[in-house]
Design an enzyme around this catalytic site. Structure first.
Site, mmCIF file in Angstrom:
data_model
loop_
_atom_site.group_PDB
_atom_site.id
_atom_site.type_symbol
_atom_site.label_atom_id
_atom_site.label_comp_id
_atom_site.label_asym_id
_atom_site.label_seq_id
_atom_site.Cartn_x
_atom_site.Cartn_y
_atom_site.Cartn_z
ATOM 1 N N GLY A 8 -19.945 -28.826 2.373
ATOM 2 C CA GLY A 8 -21.250 -28.540 2.919
ATOM 3 C C GLY A 8 -21.069 -28.098 4.219
ATOM 4 N N ALA A 27 1.990 3.532 6.749
ATOM 5 C CA ALA A 27 2.536 3.163 5.731
ATOM 6 C C ALA A 27 2.628 1.615 5.444
ATOM 7 C CB ALA A 27 4.209 3.560 5.754
ATOM 8 N N GLU A 58 4.211 0.133 8.531
ATOM 9 C CA GLU A 58 3.808 1.034 9.760
ATOM 10 C C GLU A 58 2.301 1.190 9.727
ATOM 11 O OE1 GLU A 58 6.264 4.452 9.456
ATOM 12 O OE2 GLU A 58 7.942 3.328 9.660
ATOM 13 N N PRO A 59 1.799 1.946 10.992
ATOM 14 C CA PRO A 59 0.409 1.850 10.999
ATOM 15 C C PRO A 59 -0.090 2.726 9.734
ATOM 16 C CG PRO A 59 1.247 2.207 13.167
ATOM 17 C CD PRO A 59 2.526 1.981 12.057
ATOM 18 N N TRP A 78 2.505 -4.790 12.052
ATOM 19 C CA TRP A 78 2.166 -5.863 11.321
ATOM 20 C C TRP A 78 3.679 -6.944 11.128
ATOM 21 C CZ3 TRP A 78 -2.505 -6.110 11.288
ATOM 22 C CH2 TRP A 78 -3.674 -5.202 11.040
ATOM 23 N N GLU A 132 2.958 -8.619 1.414
ATOM 24 C CA GLU A 132 3.672 -8.632 0.622
ATOM 25 C C GLU A 132 3.126 -8.019 -0.733
ATOM 26 O OE1 GLU A 132 7.012 -10.576 -0.068
ATOM 27 O OE2 GLU A 132 7.307 -10.648 1.903
ATOM 28 N N ARG A 138 8.391 -12.401 -3.939
ATOM 29 C CA ARG A 138 6.918 -12.645 -4.485
ATOM 30 C C ARG A 138 6.591 -14.127 -4.845
ATOM 31 N NH1 ARG A 138 6.401 -6.682 -6.135
ATOM 32 N NH2 ARG A 138 5.419 -6.104 -3.940
ATOM 33 N N SER A 156 10.766 7.273 -0.453
ATOM 34 C CA SER A 156 11.173 5.782 -0.555
ATOM 35 C C SER A 156 12.562 5.735 -0.980
ATOM 36 C CB SER A 156 10.277 5.007 -1.518
ATOM 37 O OG SER A 156 10.460 5.494 -2.741
HETATM 38 C C1 FAD Z 1 -0.517 -11.455 8.956
HETATM 39 C C2 FAD Z 1 0.310 -10.388 8.364
HETATM 40 C C3 FAD Z 1 1.902 -10.590 8.631
HETATM 41 C C4 FAD Z 1 2.625 -9.468 7.868
HETATM 42 N N1 FAD Z 1 4.015 -9.202 7.913
HETATM 43 C C5 FAD Z 1 4.660 -8.305 7.637
HETATM 44 C C6 FAD Z 1 6.095 -8.158 7.969
HETATM 45 O O1 FAD Z 1 6.339 -9.456 8.385
HETATM 46 N N2 FAD Z 1 6.743 -7.163 7.765
HETATM 47 C C7 FAD Z 1 6.196 -6.058 7.172
HETATM 48 O O2 FAD Z 1 6.726 -5.303 6.943
HETATM 49 N N3 FAD Z 1 4.842 -6.270 7.022
HETATM 50 C C8 FAD Z 1 4.202 -7.162 7.193
HETATM 51 N N4 FAD Z 1 2.865 -7.256 7.052
HETATM 52 C C9 FAD Z 1 2.193 -5.920 6.629
HETATM 53 C C10 FAD Z 1 1.506 -6.053 5.043
HETATM 54 O O3 FAD Z 1 2.518 -6.243 4.101
HETATM 55 C C11 FAD Z 1 0.529 -4.947 4.825
HETATM 56 O O4 FAD Z 1 -0.583 -5.219 5.585
HETATM 57 C C12 FAD Z 1 0.083 -4.929 3.602
HETATM 58 O O5 FAD Z 1 1.285 -4.475 2.803
HETATM 59 C C13 FAD Z 1 -0.873 -3.739 3.164
HETATM 60 O O6 FAD Z 1 -0.834 -2.409 3.823
HETATM 61 P P1 FAD Z 1 -2.085 -2.148 4.852
HETATM 62 O O7 FAD Z 1 -2.533 -3.233 5.642
HETATM 63 O O8 FAD Z 1 -1.594 -0.750 5.378
HETATM 64 O O9 FAD Z 1 -3.244 -1.541 3.939
HETATM 65 P P2 FAD Z 1 -3.382 -0.337 3.157
HETATM 66 O O10 FAD Z 1 -2.141 -0.150 2.295
HETATM 67 O O11 FAD Z 1 -4.083 0.589 4.007
HETATM 68 O O12 FAD Z 1 -4.392 -0.671 2.036
HETATM 69 C C14 FAD Z 1 -5.911 -0.895 2.243
HETATM 70 C C15 FAD Z 1 -6.667 -1.105 0.961
HETATM 71 O O13 FAD Z 1 -6.473 -0.196 0.001
HETATM 72 C C16 FAD Z 1 -5.926 -0.877 -1.083
HETATM 73 N N5 FAD Z 1 -4.970 0.115 -1.721
HETATM 74 C C17 FAD Z 1 -4.025 0.940 -1.046
HETATM 75 N N6 FAD Z 1 -3.290 1.751 -2.031
HETATM 76 C C18 FAD Z 1 -3.894 1.549 -3.367
HETATM 77 C C19 FAD Z 1 -3.659 1.817 -4.624
HETATM 78 N N7 FAD Z 1 -2.855 2.934 -4.858
HETATM 79 N N8 FAD Z 1 -4.746 1.411 -5.602
HETATM 80 C C20 FAD Z 1 -5.779 0.702 -5.342
HETATM 81 N N9 FAD Z 1 -5.693 0.090 -3.947
HETATM 82 C C21 FAD Z 1 -4.970 0.492 -3.131
HETATM 83 C C22 FAD Z 1 -5.099 -2.067 -0.752
HETATM 84 O O14 FAD Z 1 -5.070 -2.848 -1.839
HETATM 85 C C23 FAD Z 1 -6.058 -2.542 0.215
HETATM 86 O O15 FAD Z 1 -7.028 -3.308 -0.474
HETATM 87 C C24 FAD Z 1 1.808 -8.176 7.391
HETATM 88 C C25 FAD Z 1 0.552 -8.212 7.639
HETATM 89 C C26 FAD Z 1 -0.337 -9.012 7.913
HETATM 90 C C27 FAD Z 1 -1.559 -9.039 7.977
#
Ligand code: FAD
Length: 411
Positions: free
Chosen positions: A367, A141, A138-139, A169, A391, A270, A191
């Protein structure tokens, strides 16, 4: 009897005849259909329906094919198939395999009836290709799966669940026939109070929000999914109400409640994601190696310079190491071995980061050509980056591995 024997056979690098035959068949399709179409669909930024149709015609895009590989006795069927598909192209690959995540969400927690009813509707067949979408993020989560705000409320009188929220996403989000949505049934439990719901085709209230324009894997559709009073029948709760009620009752008594819905799906998939990354990385190493033997500067092939040959050596070694970690994890999953050291996360972490590094090195070896869209290396590099993000990001994988190794609540 050793652990290995009890688990049903030792690990071997010798692929079975069936897996080898399947690998060559998938490779053929990847080389003759997927790869030639890759640049076009990357530019179009759309789901490559004609390619899905071609794959459906030969049985590659089908629930039967993916189920056969998932249950293949050695555990190596899925990683081998995915490596070949993604060797062809990651964007088209994600369109071809995106439905699998939704299928795994239903098959890992669902009843046999749910699998029988919904899995075929996520794939369809020749002339009627269908898609599935798994909607967890989610935006607000992403990594923090526990903070999912989408709510599912049960209405006993009509035996219906009502879903409200916004998913971000989602691969195939809004264009899929079947959406599997993770929602909170008891927000107080975080969760542990979540469950997955099947949203059947054409259900009112589900719509596509923003479609994302991406850095890579652009031949795969990624969008928000908006759930506005979406009503689904009771039988659409994955696993059924009895199982959910029992889990919530165990939690109320302070007992163990098993793994939460979304995490269980991610865990099973995974090594599969790692195999996708290995496919992209291998493509880059092969291409760069060939280029280095042909491109002449200072009167000799550039590969004759240690500076280039050593880079190729490191690239090839990392790809093989990534594949070995991937096969180990896939074998462990198939044989019911416990991931005591988070071996699934290790494979995804290492393969994802390897893909990013070796595709960058491939650009370096090519290159100026590597930096242009006339050559595939820049696309592979853009595509590879997704493997350190979805993932579970690399940081989250390190956190999981760190926790497994130390037993400490690493945050
Ligand atoms: C092309 C694409 C396809 C996708 N497909 C799916 C799908 O089919 N279904 C689905 O449900 N989701 C999907 N996703 C979502 C994807 O799983 C999430 O983008 C991913 O889990 C990261 O979440 P976030 O983008 O909110 O980043 P955030 O959780 O906001 O993370 C931002 C940064 O903070 C870091 N961070 C966060 N918490 C911690 C911590 N505790 N310690 C250290 N670093 C941390 C992260 O590693 C990252 O570098 C997709 C995303 C993309 C881009």
């Amino acid at each position: 009897m050793s652990d290995d024997e009890q688990a049903g056979g030792g690990f071997t690098l010798d692929l079975s005849d069936d897996v080898r035959e399947m690998r060559d068949w998938v490779h053929d399709f990847a080389a003759s259909v997927i790869r030639p179409a890759a640049a076009e669909w990357d530019e179009r930024e759309e789901t490559p329906w004609p390619i899905l149709e071609e794959a459906a015609k030969i049985g590659l895009y089908s629930i039967e094919f993916f189920a056969e590989q998932w249950f293949e006795p050695t555990g190596l069927g899925t990683p081998v198939a995915f490596e070949e598909i993604y060797w062809g192209d990651a964007g088209i690959g994600l369109s071809l395999t995106g439905s699998c995540l939704a299928a795994v969400a239903v098959s890992s927690n669902g009843t046999p009836e749910q699998m029988g009813e919904w899995l075929p509707q996520m794939f369809g067949g020749p002339g009627d290709v269908k898609l599935g979408a798994f909607c967890s993020s989610e935006p607000d989560a992403g990594s923090d799966v526990g903070s999912i705000k989408t709510r599912a409320v049960y209405h006993e009188a009509t035996d219906e669940w009502v879903l409200n929220g916004t998913k971000a996403w989602a691969t195939n989000g809004g264009i899929a026939d079947v959406h599997v949505v993770v929602a909170s049934v008891d927000p107080a439990l975080g969760s542990r109070g979540q469950a997955s719901f099947i949203v059947p085709p054409g259900t009112k209230g589900l719509s596509q929000g923003q479609k994302f324009r991406k850095h890579g894997v652009r031949a795969s559709h990624t969008a928000e999914v908006v759930l506005d009073d979406v009503r689904v029948p009771g039988r659409c709760l994955v696993g059924g109400k009895e199982k959910l009620d029992a889990r919530l009752a165990r939690l109320a008594e302070g007992g163990a409640a098993g793994e939460q819905a979304a995490m269980k799906t991610f865990e099973a998939s995974r090594p599969t994601v790692a195999a996708m990354a290995v496919g992209v990385a291998r493509a880059a190493v092969e291409f760069a190696t060939e280029y280095a033997t042909e491109r002449v500067q200072f009167g000799k092939p550039i590969g004759q310079n240690q500076g280039v040959a050593f880079m190729l050596a490191d690239m090839a070694a990392s790809v093989d190491a990534a594949r070995l970690l991937t096969w180990r994890a896939a074998w462990m999953a198939r044989h019911g071995r416990k991931f005591n050291r988070a071996e699934g996360s290790m494979s995804k972490l290492f393969a994802g980061e390897t893909a990013v590094r070796v595709t960058e090195q491939a650009i370096q070896i090519l290159g100026g050509n590597g930096y242009t869209r006339e050559y595939p290396a820049e696309r592979w590099h853009r595509d590879a980056k997704i493997f350190t993000i979805f993932e579970g990001t690399s940081e989250i994988q390190r956190m999981i591995i760190g926790r497994a190794l130390t037993g400490l609540p690493v945050r």
